[in-house]
Each structure stands twice: as C-alpha cells, then as structure tokens.
Design a protein around this motif. Sequence first.
Motif, PDB file in Angstrom:
ATOM      1  N   VAL A 155       0.853  -1.192   0.000  1.00 49.68           N
ATOM      2  CA  VAL A 155       0.000   0.000   0.000  1.00 49.68           C
ATOM      3  C   VAL A 155       0.892   1.247   0.000  1.00 49.68           C
ATOM      4  O   VAL A 155       0.700   2.162  -0.804  1.00 49.68           O
ATOM      5  N   ALA A 156       1.883   1.274   0.894  1.00 51.81           N
ATOM      6  CA  ALA A 156       2.802   2.419   0.969  1.00 51.81           C
ATOM      7  C   ALA A 156       3.566   2.583  -0.346  1.00 51.81           C
ATOM      8  O   ALA A 156       3.789   3.709  -0.806  1.00 51.81           O
TER       9      ALA A 156
ATOM     10  N   ARG B 129       3.580   5.791  -2.701  1.00 52.74           N
ATOM     11  CA  ARG B 129       4.856   6.354  -3.171  1.00 52.74           C
ATOM     12  C   ARG B 129       4.811   6.586  -4.682  1.00 52.74           C
ATOM     13  O   ARG B 129       5.362   7.558  -5.189  1.00 52.74           O
ATOM     14  N   ALA B 130       4.107   5.697  -5.390  1.00 53.66           N
ATOM     15  CA  ALA B 130       4.003   5.790  -6.856  1.00 53.66           C
ATOM     16  C   ALA B 130       2.962   6.815  -7.302  1.00 53.66           C
ATOM     17  O   ALA B 130       2.828   7.061  -8.492  1.00 53.66           O
ATOM     18  N   GLY B 131       2.211   7.375  -6.351  1.00 55.52           N
ATOM     19  CA  GLY B 131       1.252   8.413  -6.728  1.00 55.52           C
ATOM     20  C   GLY B 131      -0.136   8.248  -6.154  1.00 55.52           C
ATOM     21  O   GLY B 131      -0.989   9.095  -6.361  1.00 55.52           O
ATOM     22  N   GLY B 132      -0.424   7.147  -5.461  1.00 56.77           N
ATOM     23  CA  GLY B 132      -1.734   6.978  -4.843  1.00 56.77           C
ATOM     24  C   GLY B 132      -2.146   5.530  -4.755  1.00 56.77           C
ATOM     25  O   GLY B 132      -1.516   4.649  -5.339  1.00 56.77           O
TER      26      GLY B 132
ATOM     27  N   MET C  74      10.113   1.969  -2.307  1.00 54.66           N
ATOM     28  CA  MET C  74      10.134   3.157  -1.446  1.00 54.66           C
ATOM     29  C   MET C  74      11.551   3.640  -1.180  1.00 54.66           C
ATOM     30  O   MET C  74      11.747   4.748  -0.702  1.00 54.66           O
ATOM     31  N   GLY C  75      12.544   2.783  -1.434  1.00 56.44           N
ATOM     32  CA  GLY C  75      13.926   3.156  -1.160  1.00 56.44           C
ATOM     33  C   GLY C  75      14.292   3.033   0.311  1.00 56.44           C
ATOM     34  O   GLY C  75      15.174   3.733   0.793  1.00 56.44           O
ATOM     35  N   ILE C  76      13.622   2.144   1.012  1.00 58.48           N
ATOM     36  CA  ILE C  76      13.873   1.951   2.444  1.00 58.48           C
ATOM     37  C   ILE C  76      14.978   0.912   2.660  1.00 58.48           C
ATOM     38  O   ILE C  76      15.244   0.098   1.782  1.00 58.48           O
TER      39      ILE C  76
ATOM     40  N   HIS D 140       3.647   7.759   6.438  1.00 56.13           N
ATOM     41  CA  HIS D 140       4.604   8.617   5.720  1.00 56.13           C
ATOM     42  C   HIS D 140       4.252   8.770   4.238  1.00 56.13           C
ATOM     43  O   HIS D 140       4.276   9.875   3.703  1.00 56.13           O
ATOM     44  N   PHE D 141       3.955   7.655   3.573  1.00 55.29           N
ATOM     45  CA  PHE D 141       3.748   7.701   2.124  1.00 55.29           C
ATOM     46  C   PHE D 141       2.313   7.960   1.699  1.00 55.29           C
ATOM     47  O   PHE D 141       2.082   8.464   0.607  1.00 55.29           O
ATOM     48  N   CYS D 142       1.346   7.625   2.537  1.00 53.25           N
ATOM     49  CA  CYS D 142      -0.071   7.785   2.181  1.00 53.25           C
ATOM     50  C   CYS D 142      -0.628   8.996   2.917  1.00 53.25           C
ATOM     51  O   CYS D 142      -1.171   8.879   4.013  1.00 53.25           O
ATOM     52  N   LYS D 143      -0.489  10.130   2.326  1.00 53.14           N
ATOM     53  CA  LYS D 143      -0.989  11.375   2.942  1.00 53.14           C
ATOM     54  C   LYS D 143      -2.510  11.449   2.789  1.00 53.14           C
ATOM     55  O   LYS D 143      -3.073  10.980   1.828  1.00 53.14           O
TER      56      LYS D 143
END
Length: 186
Positions: free
Chosen positions: A118-119, A123-126, A134-136, A182-185
């Motif tokens: 999901v995150a 990260r990809a836009g929604g 994500m680059g984690i 963090h990624f899903c605003k």
Amino acid sequence: MYLFLMANPRAVSHWLAPYSPSSRGAWWIKTPADIELLIGQAQKNDSQPLEQSVHAVTRELIARLQAKGVRLLVSEKVMDHAGGEWDPGLAEIRIRPSTVSMGSRVLSEALAHEAAHVAQSCRAGGLGRNSEPMGIPVNAAEVFKHQLDSPLYKGPPSSKAIELEAFSVGANPPWAVKLVDHFCKG
C-alpha cells in the motif's frame, strides 16, 4: 454526478467494490468489532501466549489502512500460493483465511507485508497505482531467498525489489504503520 464519476474513475471502483467478485463470500473487516473478532480468530491458533503489542500493532495497522481508504477482506480470492494480496485497482487487501488460522504473529506479518505494498502504491502516486520501491533499508535478500525464489515472484529483479521491501517490513510490523503514514498522505 456523471461529470464527477468521469473525472474520478477510482470513485466508480470504490463505489462498486462491495459488489466486486473479490467481495463475494468474503469477510469485510469494517468495524472495531470485526477487528477484535479477526484477532480472536488468529489468537485461537497461537501455540504460546504473545505479548499484547502484536495485537496492538494489528489493531493500529488496520485502523490506519482503513483511514487511508483501504478495504480489508478475509477471502479465498487471493493469488495461488500467497497468504495475502494488495489490489491497487480496488484499494483492497485480501488475506486468506488460512493465513489467519496460522496465528496472531503470522496475521500481523502478512498485514504488514501487504501494508508495505500500500505504501509503495502511495509512493508511486496513490492507492490506485502499482507498487514502486520506497527506497527503504531492507534485510539481506538471502534472508528471504526461499520466498523470493518461489514461482509467485518470478519476473524481473525490479519486482523482487518490491517484494524484498515488503518482506522486510513484514518482519517488523510496527514499521508498516509508520510507512503507511509517511507515504499515504490524507
């Protein structure tokens, strides 16, 4: 209404999601009571008592996912050989009943794995987007070699990078809550 639906195609799929084939015969986890029953189902199969933090993380992760617009279903309609699946087209996580029956820790790890996807979509836009790394920081690929070499993850190394992130998050479920936030605003 028509113009709204034309401008927001995802609204149509969200509106029709309860009638989708993945929903038939599934248990839609919608309420706090559903979450407690799900945890209770998993708990029945715990071979030893677990620290309450496992259940607390499961509760918090499900609540966060729901707040971001993700539906959670317990359903047999999951890819072969998978314990769970993220469907970005429906903004839906499906967890196989047999995954729940493996106990609380396995349920928590499977939810965290799918929450990582999901995150990655966020990260990809929604939510409606396919996963993007994500680059984690991740665990060594060797740790998950057995899973990554399964037929389920055949394909290019880029798809394995997505899965390596998800397996790394699944191994540390509290991290999933932070990544979704963090990624899903919104």
